[in-house]
Design an enzyme around this catalytic site. Structure first.
Site, PDB file in Angstrom:
ATOM      1  N   ASP A  41       0.654  -1.126   0.046  1.00  0.00           N
ATOM      2  CA  ASP A  41       0.015  -0.149   0.005  1.00  0.00           C
ATOM      3  C   ASP A  41       0.869   1.232   0.204  1.00  0.00           C
ATOM      4  O   ASP A  41       2.035   1.115   0.429  1.00  0.00           O
ATOM      5  CB  ASP A  41      -0.900   0.137   1.272  1.00  0.00           C
ATOM      6  CG  ASP A  41      -2.105  -0.993   1.090  1.00  0.00           C
ATOM      7  OD1 ASP A  41      -2.204  -1.415  -0.021  1.00  0.00           O
ATOM      8  OD2 ASP A  41      -2.754  -1.236   2.084  1.00  0.00           O
ATOM      9  N   LYS A  63      -4.037   2.825  -2.016  1.00  0.00           N
ATOM     10  CA  LYS A  63      -5.444   3.497  -2.099  1.00  0.00           C
ATOM     11  C   LYS A  63      -5.228   4.760  -1.091  1.00  0.00           C
ATOM     12  O   LYS A  63      -5.074   4.916  -0.151  1.00  0.00           O
ATOM     13  CB  LYS A  63      -6.494   2.422  -1.456  1.00  0.00           C
ATOM     14  CG  LYS A  63      -7.017   1.426  -2.404  1.00  0.00           C
ATOM     15  CD  LYS A  63      -8.039   0.791  -1.990  1.00  0.00           C
ATOM     16  CE  LYS A  63      -8.041   0.185  -0.374  1.00  0.00           C
ATOM     17  NZ  LYS A  63      -7.214  -1.009  -0.373  1.00  0.00           N
ATOM     18  N   MET A 176      -7.133   8.544   9.325  1.00  0.00           N
ATOM     19  CA  MET A 176      -7.646   9.215   8.070  1.00  0.00           C
ATOM     20  C   MET A 176      -8.654  10.431   8.245  1.00  0.00           C
ATOM     21  O   MET A 176      -9.738  10.488   7.404  1.00  0.00           O
ATOM     22  CB  MET A 176      -8.343   8.077   7.435  1.00  0.00           C
ATOM     23  CG  MET A 176      -7.423   6.825   6.934  1.00  0.00           C
ATOM     24  SD  MET A 176      -8.263   5.591   6.335  1.00  0.00           S
ATOM     25  CE  MET A 176      -8.883   4.662   8.115  1.00  0.00           C
TER      26      MET A 176
END
Length: 259
Positions: A41, A63, A176
């Protein structure tokens, strides 16, 4: 010594930690050096990738918010395909794969197709980043509990349990949450949190480009905008943030602490 790989394909779900390669587990390092394929990732640091064998195939499956190199369904299908071809695959994720890493979803897909797998946990971002920022997540004088939450849900909203998040004597760690920070601060104050409640946002925690911005719910969105912080960031809210300036032991090559 780690036993030899089995003859059949297998997926190893490995936590890469928050960024500092010295926080990798010994088993993670051994797997990176021996695996045939690495699927990684965007949160995996370049320093961690230096442990990967030169002979291994590297597949980027990063992502980011509103920017997916592969959809989750495509990643699941890729892991199944590689393992059924007999490959020894490391699925490498930042932090710990079972804490907001969607590792559970990937393993469900593997299990449904009869693919063998193992899990190698890593230092989660909440613990690693907070430690490098000098912010204890619990402290007898300030916080007796800690909540881990994600700043955006599956449908892209931030419908968090605000009454629970604003309780006193606890620390809230938001993964996030950079994009939704203004709304997070607004909602917490609207649900009873004092505008003066301390908050920190840490960019690139545990590596040389680490930045720490501290402030309050009332002024944090403006401070973060002025500092130009970019993902990946971790948000820590609670009285423990007050300890940052006295306990910040980590001195990155580029010192970016904003008061």
């Amino acid at each position: 010594m780690m036993p030899p790989f089995p003859a059949a394909g297998r997926v190893y779900l490995v936590g890469a930690g928050p960024g500092d390669p010295e926080l990798l587990t010994l088993r993670a390092v051994r797997l990176l050096q021996q695996a045939e394929v690495i699927v990684y990732d965007h949160l995996v640091s370049s320093a961690v990738l230096e442990f990967v064998s030169p002979a291994a195939e590297r597949i980027y499956a990063g992502k980011r918010r509103n920017e997916h190199t592969m959809r989750q369904e495509q990643i699941n299908a890729l892991l199944i395909k590689l393992a059924t071809e007999g490959k020894q695959v490391v699925r490498l994720k930042g932090g710990d794969p079972f804490i907001f890493g969607r590792g559970g979803e990937e393993l469900q897909a593997l299990a449904a197709h009869g693919v063998a797998f193992e899990v190698v946990p890593g230092v989660t971002a909440a613990s690693g980043v907070a430690s490098y920022a000098g912010i204890p997540l619990t402290h007898r004088d300030y916080a007796q509990s800690c909540l881990f939450v994600t700043g955006h849900l599956k449908d892209g909203t931030a419908g968090l349990d605000w009454p629970n998040l604003v309780r006193p004597h606890q620390t809230v760690v938001i993964y996030m949450g950079l994009g939704g920070l203004p709304e997070i601060c607004r909602q917490m104050m609207a649900h009873g949190a004092a505008p003066t409640r301390p908050i920190a946002v840490v960019q690139d925690g545990s590596i040389a480009t680490q930045k720490v911005v501290t402030g309050t719910l009332a002024d944090m969105p403006e401070r973060v905008a002025q500092a130009g912080l970019k993902s990946p960031c971790l948000t820590i809210i609670g009285e423990v943030v007050k300890l940052h300036h006295s306990l910040a032991w980590f001195k990155p090559l580029l010192l970016h602490t904003v008061r």
